[in-house]
Design a protein around this motif. Structure first.
Motif, PDB file in Angstrom:
ATOM      1  N   ASP A  43       0.849  -1.194   0.000  1.00  0.00           N
ATOM      2  CA  ASP A  43       0.000   0.000   0.000  1.00  0.00           C
ATOM      3  C   ASP A  43       0.885   1.243   0.000  1.00  0.00           C
ATOM      4  O   ASP A  43       0.988   1.967   0.994  1.00  0.00           O
ATOM      5  N   ALA A  44       1.493   1.504  -1.135  1.00  0.00           N
ATOM      6  CA  ALA A  44       2.496   2.559  -1.254  1.00  0.00           C
ATOM      7  C   ALA A  44       1.966   3.941  -0.898  1.00  0.00           C
ATOM      8  O   ALA A  44       2.687   4.765  -0.327  1.00  0.00           O
ATOM      9  N   ASP A  45       0.717   4.224  -1.217  1.00  0.00           N
ATOM     10  CA  ASP A  45       0.182   5.559  -0.930  1.00  0.00           C
ATOM     11  C   ASP A  45      -0.513   5.637   0.427  1.00  0.00           C
ATOM     12  O   ASP A  45      -1.000   6.690   0.824  1.00  0.00           O
ATOM     13  N   GLY A  46      -0.553   4.528   1.153  1.00  0.00           N
ATOM     14  CA  GLY A  46      -1.089   4.527   2.504  1.00  0.00           C
ATOM     15  C   GLY A  46      -2.579   4.796   2.605  1.00  0.00           C
ATOM     16  O   GLY A  46      -3.062   5.225   3.650  1.00  0.00           O
ATOM     17  N   ASP A  47      -3.323   4.498   1.533  1.00  0.00           N
ATOM     18  CA  ASP A  47      -4.759   4.798   1.551  1.00  0.00           C
ATOM     19  C   ASP A  47      -5.620   3.657   2.078  1.00  0.00           C
ATOM     20  O   ASP A  47      -6.841   3.738   2.088  1.00  0.00           O
ATOM     21  N   SER A  49      -4.021  -1.045  -5.133  1.00  0.00           N
ATOM     22  CA  SER A  49      -4.494  -1.031  -6.516  1.00  0.00           C
ATOM     23  C   SER A  49      -3.670  -2.001  -7.353  1.00  0.00           C
ATOM     24  O   SER A  49      -2.610  -2.479  -6.931  1.00  0.00           O
ATOM     25  N   GLU A 104      -0.229  -0.667  -7.669  1.00  0.00           N
ATOM     26  CA  GLU A 104       0.647  -0.908  -6.521  1.00  0.00           C
ATOM     27  C   GLU A 104       1.136  -2.345  -6.507  1.00  0.00           C
ATOM     28  O   GLU A 104       2.298  -2.610  -6.188  1.00  0.00           O
TER      29      GLU A 104
END
Length: 141
Positions: free
Chosen positions: A119-123, A127, A130
Protein backbone atom coordinates in the motif's frame (compact mmCIF):
# COMPACT_ATOMS: atom_id res chain seq x y z
CA UNK A 1 15.48 -5.56 4.34
CA UNK A 2 15.71 -6.25 0.62
CA UNK A 3 15.32 -9.99 1.23
CA UNK A 4 12.28 -9.38 3.45
CA UNK A 5 10.71 -7.18 0.80
CA UNK A 6 11.35 -9.87 -1.78
CA UNK A 7 9.58 -12.43 0.40
CA UNK A 8 6.70 -10.02 0.93
CA UNK A 9 6.18 -9.50 -2.78
CA UNK A 10 6.66 -13.15 -3.63
CA UNK A 11 4.04 -14.30 -1.14
CA UNK A 12 1.69 -11.61 -2.39
CA UNK A 13 2.24 -12.91 -5.90
CA UNK A 14 1.43 -16.40 -4.70
CA UNK A 15 -1.77 -15.10 -3.16
CA UNK A 16 -2.72 -13.47 -6.43
CA UNK A 17 -2.02 -16.67 -8.35
CA UNK A 18 -4.02 -18.72 -5.89
CA UNK A 19 -6.96 -16.35 -6.05
CA UNK A 20 -6.78 -16.36 -9.85
CA UNK A 21 -6.84 -20.13 -9.91
CA UNK A 22 -9.90 -20.18 -7.68
CA UNK A 23 -11.88 -17.30 -9.11
CA UNK A 24 -10.52 -16.59 -12.56
CA UNK A 25 -9.49 -13.06 -13.34
CA UNK A 26 -6.50 -10.96 -14.14
CA UNK A 27 -3.83 -9.03 -12.34
CA UNK A 28 -4.34 -8.75 -8.59
CA UNK A 29 -7.98 -7.84 -8.64
CA UNK A 30 -9.31 -11.37 -8.22
CA UNK A 31 -9.07 -10.66 -4.48
CA UNK A 32 -11.31 -7.63 -5.02
CA UNK A 33 -14.48 -9.27 -3.72
CA UNK A 34 -16.58 -6.11 -3.83
CA UNK A 35 -15.47 -5.17 -7.37
CA UNK A 36 -14.41 -1.62 -6.51
CA UNK A 37 -11.11 -1.90 -8.39
CA UNK A 38 -8.83 -2.11 -5.32
CA UNK A 39 -8.03 -4.74 -2.71
CA UNK A 40 -8.82 -3.59 0.82
CA UNK A 41 -7.00 -4.81 3.89
CA UNK A 42 -9.94 -7.07 4.77
CA UNK A 43 -10.07 -8.53 1.24
CA UNK A 44 -6.31 -9.14 1.35
CA UNK A 45 -6.61 -10.76 4.78
CA UNK A 46 -9.38 -13.06 3.52
CA UNK A 47 -7.29 -14.08 0.48
CA UNK A 48 -4.27 -14.63 2.65
CA UNK A 49 -6.24 -16.84 5.05
CA UNK A 50 -7.58 -18.79 2.08
CA UNK A 51 -4.06 -19.44 0.79
CA UNK A 52 -2.87 -20.48 4.26
CA UNK A 53 -5.81 -22.87 4.55
CA UNK A 54 -5.07 -24.31 1.12
CA UNK A 55 -1.43 -24.94 2.08
CA UNK A 56 -2.19 -26.39 5.53
CA UNK A 57 -2.73 -29.90 4.17
CA UNK A 58 -2.93 -31.64 7.54
CA UNK A 59 -5.14 -28.87 9.00
CA UNK A 60 -3.02 -28.49 12.12
CA UNK A 61 -2.92 -24.69 11.94
CA UNK A 62 0.72 -24.74 10.86
CA UNK A 63 2.37 -24.65 7.44
CA UNK A 64 5.67 -26.45 6.99
CA UNK A 65 8.10 -25.88 4.15
CA UNK A 66 6.93 -29.18 2.64
CA UNK A 67 3.30 -28.05 2.73
CA UNK A 68 4.25 -24.69 1.22
CA UNK A 69 6.28 -26.44 -1.49
CA UNK A 70 3.30 -28.68 -2.29
CA UNK A 71 1.03 -25.64 -2.48
CA UNK A 72 3.41 -23.85 -4.79
CA UNK A 73 3.86 -26.97 -6.90
CA UNK A 74 0.12 -27.02 -7.42
CA UNK A 75 0.52 -23.49 -8.80
CA UNK A 76 3.48 -24.60 -10.96
CA UNK A 77 5.93 -22.68 -8.77
CA UNK A 78 8.23 -25.66 -8.03
CA UNK A 79 8.84 -24.70 -4.39
CA UNK A 80 10.67 -21.51 -5.34
CA UNK A 81 8.40 -18.59 -5.66
CA UNK A 82 10.61 -16.26 -7.65
CA UNK A 83 13.46 -18.57 -8.55
CA UNK A 84 15.51 -17.34 -5.59
CA UNK A 85 13.37 -17.46 -2.46
CA UNK A 86 12.58 -20.91 -1.09
CA UNK A 87 9.66 -21.85 1.13
CA UNK A 88 12.13 -22.32 3.97
CA UNK A 89 13.35 -18.74 3.48
CA UNK A 90 9.80 -17.42 3.48
CA UNK A 91 8.89 -19.28 6.64
CA UNK A 92 12.04 -17.99 8.36
CA UNK A 93 10.87 -14.43 7.67
CA UNK A 94 7.63 -14.95 9.60
CA UNK A 95 8.55 -17.69 12.09
CA UNK A 96 8.63 -15.59 15.26
CA UNK A 97 8.87 -18.56 17.63
CA UNK A 98 11.65 -20.31 15.69
CA UNK A 99 9.88 -23.67 15.35
CA UNK A 100 10.51 -23.90 11.59
CA UNK A 101 6.82 -23.68 10.75
CA UNK A 102 4.46 -20.80 10.04
CA UNK A 103 1.42 -20.67 12.30
CA UNK A 104 -1.83 -19.02 11.31
CA UNK A 105 -1.00 -16.20 13.75
CA UNK A 106 2.48 -15.68 12.25
CA UNK A 107 0.99 -15.77 8.78
CA UNK A 108 -1.63 -13.20 9.78
CA UNK A 109 1.00 -10.81 11.11
CA UNK A 110 3.12 -11.33 7.99
CA UNK A 111 0.13 -10.76 5.76
CA UNK A 112 -0.59 -7.46 7.48
CA UNK A 113 3.03 -6.38 6.97
CA UNK A 114 2.85 -7.41 3.30
CA UNK A 115 -0.28 -5.39 2.75
CA UNK A 116 1.26 -2.32 4.39
CA UNK A 117 4.37 -2.64 2.19
CA UNK A 118 2.30 -2.88 -0.99
CA UNK A 119 0.00 0.00 0.00
CA UNK A 120 2.50 2.56 -1.25
CA UNK A 121 0.18 5.56 -0.93
CA UNK A 122 -1.09 4.53 2.50
CA UNK A 123 -4.76 4.80 1.55
CA UNK A 124 -5.74 1.45 3.09
CA UNK A 125 -6.16 -0.32 -0.23
CA UNK A 126 -3.89 -1.81 -2.87
CA UNK A 127 -4.49 -1.03 -6.52
CA UNK A 128 -3.37 -3.10 -9.48
CA UNK A 129 -0.70 -0.47 -10.07
CA UNK A 130 0.65 -0.91 -6.52
CA UNK A 131 0.69 -4.69 -6.94
CA UNK A 132 2.46 -4.34 -10.28
CA UNK A 133 4.99 -1.94 -8.73
CA UNK A 134 5.68 -4.35 -5.87
CA UNK A 135 6.17 -7.19 -8.33
CA UNK A 136 8.45 -4.95 -10.41
CA UNK A 137 10.58 -4.23 -7.32
CA UNK A 138 10.93 -7.94 -6.71
CA UNK A 139 12.00 -8.57 -10.30
CA UNK A 140 14.69 -5.85 -10.09
CA UNK A 141 16.48 -7.38 -7.11
Amino acid sequence: MKRFYSCVVVIAGGLMMSAAAHEGGDNGNMMDSDGDGVVSASEYEAGSKMMFGNMDADEDGMVSAAEMDAGHASMAMDGRMDGNVSSIDVIKQFDTDGDGMMSAEEQGMGSKMMFEKMDADGDGSVSSAEMDAAHGMMMKK
